[in-house]
Design a protein around this motif. Sequence first.
Motif, short mmCIF file in Angstrom:
data_model
loop_
_atom_site.label_atom_id
_atom_site.label_comp_id
_atom_site.label_asym_id
_atom_site.label_seq_id
_atom_site.Cartn_x
_atom_site.Cartn_y
_atom_site.Cartn_z
N UNK A 16 -64.40 7.06 -26.21
CA UNK A 16 -63.19 7.62 -25.63
C UNK A 16 -63.06 7.11 -24.19
N UNK A 17 -62.00 6.36 -23.91
CA UNK A 17 -61.83 5.74 -22.60
C UNK A 17 -60.53 6.20 -21.97
N UNK A 18 -60.62 6.63 -20.72
CA UNK A 18 -59.43 7.04 -19.96
C UNK A 18 -59.27 6.12 -18.77
N UNK A 20 -60.76 5.44 -28.78
CA UNK A 20 -59.53 5.98 -28.20
C UNK A 20 -59.42 5.45 -26.78
N UNK A 21 -58.33 4.76 -26.49
CA UNK A 21 -58.09 4.21 -25.16
C UNK A 21 -56.78 4.80 -24.65
N UNK A 22 -56.87 5.50 -23.54
CA UNK A 22 -55.71 6.21 -23.00
C UNK A 22 -55.25 5.54 -21.71
N UNK A 23 -54.09 4.84 -21.80
CA UNK A 23 -53.48 4.22 -20.62
C UNK A 23 -52.59 5.26 -19.94
N UNK A 24 -52.96 5.64 -18.71
CA UNK A 24 -52.23 6.70 -18.01
C UNK A 24 -51.45 6.19 -16.81
N UNK A 25 -51.77 4.96 -16.35
CA UNK A 25 -51.16 4.42 -15.14
C UNK A 25 -50.68 2.99 -15.41
N UNK A 79 -54.74 3.54 -29.44
CA UNK A 79 -54.35 3.23 -28.07
C UNK A 79 -53.14 4.09 -27.71
N UNK A 80 -53.27 4.85 -26.63
CA UNK A 80 -52.17 5.68 -26.14
C UNK A 80 -51.63 5.05 -24.86
N UNK A 81 -50.32 4.85 -24.80
CA UNK A 81 -49.67 4.35 -23.60
C UNK A 81 -48.72 5.45 -23.12
N UNK A 82 -49.10 6.11 -22.03
CA UNK A 82 -48.33 7.25 -21.53
C UNK A 82 -47.05 6.78 -20.83
#
Length: 424
Positions: A260-262, A289-294, A319-322
Amino acid sequence: METATTSPLKEKFLTSFESHESALAQINPEIVAGAKSAIDELDFPTTRTEEWRYTRTARISNEQWKIIENKSSIDITPFLIPNLNADVVVFVNGFHREDLSAISNLFGVSVAKMNSFSSVEGAQRADEANIFQVLSVAYCTSSLQIDVAKNTVVEKPIHILHITTDEKALAQARIEISVAQSSQLHLVESFISIDEKKSFTNRTLSVSVGENAQLYLDKIQMESDENFLLNEDNIYIAGNGLFTINTLTVDGGWVRNSLNISLDGQNIEANLNAIFLPRRKQLVDNHTKVNHRFPNCNSNELYKGILNDQSTGVFNGKVYVQPDAQKTNAYQSNANILLSDDAQMNTKPELEIYADDVKCSHGTTTGQMDENALFYLKSRGLGDDNARRLLTTAFINDVLDKVKNEAVKDYVIGELVNRELLFN
């Protein structure tokens, strides 16, 4: 979240170690007590649980594991990586063994028992529906914290060696790594079993990569058919940070990697590479799980599997792209070769994109070995086995090339050759 009261199955599972005091109890007894209470509300995942759809846990939950602190003398020399020149941290059955470890006086590096609970607490909240992670808090066998000070380039790699030795041993170490601003660390983690005795390693790793810092992690999984290995990795990366992980699953009866990567800042790069070569009735499950927040961040995933006999592989990458993560570049690739009609690969790459100015792609392929290429090699004088090994070597070579430390790369290749999985 699946809920359940205390069941006979859980009572049986806990019988052998429920009196064990968690290694985290002295840091924060309240959260340990909360974890023990949470066990009553959780059940072991089944194939009806989406995150565990292709991975059965009954062989774990139906067993009576024991927490066994083995203090006997162990020769760790056969498990060290030749020419690595690393400091070594040793866990035996999940217990930190200072007498077997060898840590030099590295400038700017602290290696000690965990003295805070912040990231563990955060990981616990994030995984509150995962009974295995709750168990690792409630009955932690040992904790370790490695801190790299600001503006420090650690000269030598740190090799964390996990060894299981006893029949039905349950190892539940928790490790925290902090790489401060503008620092750099190379970490190697390997998992070994002695005498192929049945064991269950439920290891949790929490990592903080500071601003403009770099962490390279080579994970080598090399247990036996009798071993169960569950790795939970929670990675937090600050702005301008770089994180690279190479997961190299050489051997193991039941292996699950949950990564899990943030990405918690701008201009971050995260690289996830892996090979897995299950055979016989082995199972290897990779969940990412890779969470792109910026904005302005890159993530790259390259997972390759070679499956033989009646083995099973799983790849589920998300992959999540916020919405604020504009200018994201995210690439995900999973390719697999089935060497047997009885081998099975379950793959599910996923993208959830909530921003409009991004470059994201994902793809997966699973197929048999190229018969034309095999025929060509055999026509040039190679035997069938060597021809197949040469093709598998070529197939995973691009992942192996991402292992920058030559000692680690040579070691893994040597182990694969010894198991007759690669061409020498």
